[in-house]
Design a protein around this motif. Structure first.
Motif, short mmCIF file in Angstrom:
data_model
loop_
_atom_site.label_atom_id
_atom_site.label_comp_id
_atom_site.label_asym_id
_atom_site.label_seq_id
_atom_site.Cartn_x
_atom_site.Cartn_y
_atom_site.Cartn_z
N LYS A 59 59.89 53.85 67.41
CA LYS A 59 60.94 53.36 68.29
C LYS A 59 60.39 52.93 69.65
O LYS A 59 61.15 52.64 70.57
N THR A 60 59.07 52.88 69.78
CA THR A 60 58.44 52.46 71.03
C THR A 60 58.72 50.97 71.29
O THR A 60 58.63 50.15 70.38
N LYS A 61 59.04 50.64 72.55
CA LYS A 61 59.30 49.25 72.93
C LYS A 61 58.43 48.87 74.12
O LYS A 61 58.20 49.68 75.02
N VAL A 62 57.96 47.63 74.11
CA VAL A 62 57.17 47.09 75.21
C VAL A 62 58.10 46.23 76.08
O VAL A 62 58.79 45.36 75.55
N PRO A 63 58.14 46.47 77.41
CA PRO A 63 59.02 45.66 78.26
C PRO A 63 58.59 44.20 78.29
O PRO A 63 57.40 43.88 78.34
N ILE A 64 59.56 43.30 78.26
CA ILE A 64 59.30 41.85 78.30
C ILE A 64 59.56 41.38 79.73
O ILE A 64 60.70 41.33 80.19
N MET A 112 51.01 46.96 75.61
CA MET A 112 51.07 46.79 74.15
C MET A 112 50.04 47.67 73.46
O MET A 112 50.28 48.18 72.36
N ARG A 113 48.86 47.86 74.09
CA ARG A 113 47.87 48.76 73.50
C ARG A 113 48.40 50.19 73.44
O ARG A 113 48.26 50.87 72.43
N LYS A 114 49.05 50.63 74.53
CA LYS A 114 49.65 51.96 74.51
C LYS A 114 50.75 52.05 73.46
O LYS A 114 50.88 53.06 72.76
N GLY A 115 51.54 50.98 73.37
CA GLY A 115 52.58 50.97 72.34
C GLY A 115 52.00 51.01 70.94
O GLY A 115 52.54 51.69 70.05
N ALA A 154 55.02 40.18 73.23
CA ALA A 154 55.75 41.45 73.39
C ALA A 154 57.00 41.48 72.51
O ALA A 154 57.32 42.51 71.90
N MET A 155 57.71 40.34 72.42
CA MET A 155 58.88 40.28 71.54
C MET A 155 58.48 40.49 70.09
O MET A 155 59.13 41.23 69.34
N ALA A 156 57.37 39.85 69.68
CA ALA A 156 56.89 40.03 68.31
C ALA A 156 56.46 41.47 68.06
O ALA A 156 56.70 42.03 66.99
N PHE A 157 55.85 42.11 69.08
CA PHE A 157 55.44 43.51 68.95
C PHE A 157 56.65 44.41 68.76
O PHE A 157 56.66 45.30 67.89
N ASN A 158 57.70 44.21 69.56
CA ASN A 158 58.91 45.02 69.43
C ASN A 158 59.58 44.79 68.08
O ASN A 158 60.08 45.73 67.45
N ARG A 159 59.57 43.52 67.62
CA ARG A 159 60.15 43.23 66.31
C ARG A 159 59.35 43.93 65.21
O ARG A 159 59.91 44.47 64.25
N MET A 160 58.01 43.93 65.37
CA MET A 160 57.17 44.62 64.40
C MET A 160 57.48 46.11 64.37
O MET A 160 57.54 46.73 63.31
#
Length: 585
Positions: A210-215, A197-200, A225-231
């Motif tokens: 368009k960066t996504k963090v794997p869940i 998530m830090r890299k993202g 991670a889901m909240a990060f991707n939604r953000m």
């Protein structure tokens, strides 16, 4: 960075907790087993003494007693049997340092319950000297009246305790190593998604929305991670919306004919469009300073006036021969003025139109005043019988008629132009024989051309028989253009009418060898009320009203055509116009 990372912090925390817990457990176990081994040794010695007390008898032979004792006791212990009076028997021991206990030694060294005097059991540690202790138990046999003491060196128990401590410490060390590996693995597994998530987040900061963090889990970290991707999706959506609004704003600014500049309070340019940039470039060129951050003093003064007064200010400036109006308004941030927005409008055409209108009014006034004065003067001369002879009266009447015709032409031109501008002029198109039409136009000008010693002729390069036009209006255009060409052509000059055929159009060109038109006048020759410059006026045979070319332009455009002019001052002028061959369906 590694030592400040979350992995190390969690790892150190786990290790500290595990070390404290294992240390406490190890200390408690050591204390427990230390007491446990002492108690076990005391119980073993007491058990030996009790069994011996049960087996020996009064007046029993010493060798029998010795066999019983050697059978029951342990190799590390020593047995001493005392009667009320003195020592009866003492066994041997593998520990050669163990003393032979006498009744006097027991009375001197025992600090616990004394078996001999109190006839009761005892157990405990007894000091042989300052560096050596023995573990001793004693029991009293009432039937025989003897006391049996069993004792062994405390080092035996201490050795057993040391072995137990080694086992406990080894187990603790193994547990610490295993827990260290487990803690590092657990902390790494916990922080691995955080590192991703830090890299993202860094990629988001660089604009890669368009960066996504794997869940990989469904716990709190997975929800994070889901909240990060939604953000990231929301940021991408909002940035696209902002980008579209920004592009739309820039498109509007670029397409505006007026210049727009936004300044901050320190007179720094925030936003500007191409017309404003050209305006600033011309002004900087005029002032001799081409630096991009340079602003003319007039703009800075007007800007600070707007900021201080918080009101709109207007100023007109002349830059590179063009007239500009600067309209500056305060730009508010909630309640405070955070900058100024300036709208820069090119008023050159309006000022030129005003000038032309003023010149037109002056020209028309002059044109009307002269014939009206002549009409009034000559009519008064006739009424007052100043002209006595009929010849003089006829001459005055002829002058009055010419001046009235001149006034009529001026009024008719004004009416024609007004009707065309209002869209009330209706063309009456018909099939017109092109060759006959051109010959008739040239014949009409042949006589005045000969009188002025001007060669006029035509070049007909078309094979087209007829064209679909309003004959009268087209004749008016050609008459106007040829008449203008003849007015500005000196003796022995020439005027040429060229007719050419194009794909869908017919091109008419009127070329003269006259004085030409200056570059400053060329853009305005088709404007209403326009008259050529002074140098061109001097070559003209008579004065005009400045309406002929404007009328010609309107007639050509009414035929769905275009009219242009090319000229070099002192070398001649060419007016060209094209009209369609046939009526478009």
């Amino acid at each position: 960075m590694f030592w400040r990372s979350v992995v190390v912090k969690l790892w150190v925390t786990f290790l500290f907790v595990i070390f404290v817990v294992l240390a406490i457990i190890s200390l408690l176990l050591v204390e427990f087993f230390d007491g446990y081994h002492v108690n076990q040794a005391e119980e073993q010695l007491l058990d030996e003494a009790t069994k011996i007390a049960e087996l020996i008898e009064i007046d029993q032979p010493q060798d029998t007693t010795e066999r019983i004792v050697q059978t029951v006791k342990d190799d590390t212990s020593k047995i001493t049997i005392l009667s009320q009076d003195d020592l009866i028997w003492t066994s041997d021991s593998s520990d050669s340092d163990l003393p032979t206990i006498s009744k006097e030694w027991l009375k001197t060294n025992l600090t616990t319950r004394e078996v001999i005097e109190n006839h009761s059991d005892m157990s405990g540690q007894v000091s042989l000297d300052k560096d050596r202790q023995v573990l001793m138990v004693g029991t009293y046999v009432q039937e025989s009246g003897v006391s049996i003491f069993a004792y062994q060196s405390s080092e035996v128990v201490a050795e057993t305790t040391k072995q137990t401590e080694k086992i406990i410490l080894l187990a603790a060390a193994i547990a610490i190593i295993l827990m260290t590996v487990f803690a590092f693995f657990l902390s790494s597994r916990i922080t691995a998604p955080l590192i991703k998530m830090r890299k993202g987040a860094l990629e988001l900061a660089r604009g890669e929305f368009k960066t996504k963090v794997p869940i990989v889990t469904h716990d709190e970290i997975g929800e994070l991670a889901m909240a990060f991707n939604r953000m990231g999706r929301q940021l991408n959506y909002h940035m696209d919306a902002l980008r579209q609004e920004k592009e739309q704003l820039y498109s509007i600014l670029r397409s505006m004919a007026d210049g727009v500049i936004t300044f901050n309070r320190e007179a720094g340019i925030i936003v500007s469009n191409p017309p404003a940039q050209r305006f600033l470039h011309d002004w900087r060129y005029e002032l001799g300073n081409q630096q991009n951050d340079f602003l003319p003093e007039a703009i800075i003064k007007l800007l600070y006036t707007v900021i201080q007064s918080e009101s709109e200010q207007v100023q007109e400036v002349k830059v590179q021969g063009r007239y500009w109006v600067m309209i500056m308004s305060p730009l508010y941030d909630e309640t405070n003025v955070r900058g100024v927005v300036a709208v820069i409008r090119d008023m050159t055409q309006e000022r030129k139109t005003d000038q032309l209108r003023e010149e037109f009014i002056a020209n028309v006034s002059h044109e009307l005043r002269t014939p009206i004065s002549m009409l009034q003067g000559y009519s008064e001369a006739i009424v007052d019988d100043i002209a006595a002879s009929p010849e003089e009266k006829n001459e005055l009447a002829s002058i009055i008629r010419d001046e009235s015709l001149r006034m009529g032409r001026l009024v008719n031109e004004l009416l024609d132009l007004a009707r065309m501008k209002a869209g009330h002029e209706v063309l009456h198109k018909e099939e017109v024989n092109l060759t006959l039409f051109i010959d008739r136009i040239i014949r009409k000008f042949q006589v005045p051309a000969n009188e002025q010693m001007i060669h006029i002729y035509t070049e007909n390069k078309v094979e087209l028989a007829t064209i679909f036009v309003d004959q009268d209006r087209l004749e008016q255009v050609l008459t106007n253009l040829i008449d203008n060409a003849m007015q500005h052509t000196e003796k022995n000059g020439e005027v040429k009418l060229i007719v050419e055929e194009e794909v869908k159009n017919v091109r008419f060109s009127i070329k003269d060898t006259g004085s030409g038109i200056s570059e400053d006048d060329l853009p305005f020759v088709f404007e209403r009320f326009y008259k050529a410059d002074k140098s061109r006026k001097k070559t003209s045979k008579r004065k005009g009203t400045g309406l002929g070319l404007s009328i010609a332009k309107n007639i050509v455009e009414a035929h769905d055509g275009t009219i242009t002019v090319q000229s070099k001052h002192g070398e001649g002028t060419t007016f060209s116009f094209v009209i369609p061959k046939t009526e478009e369906e």
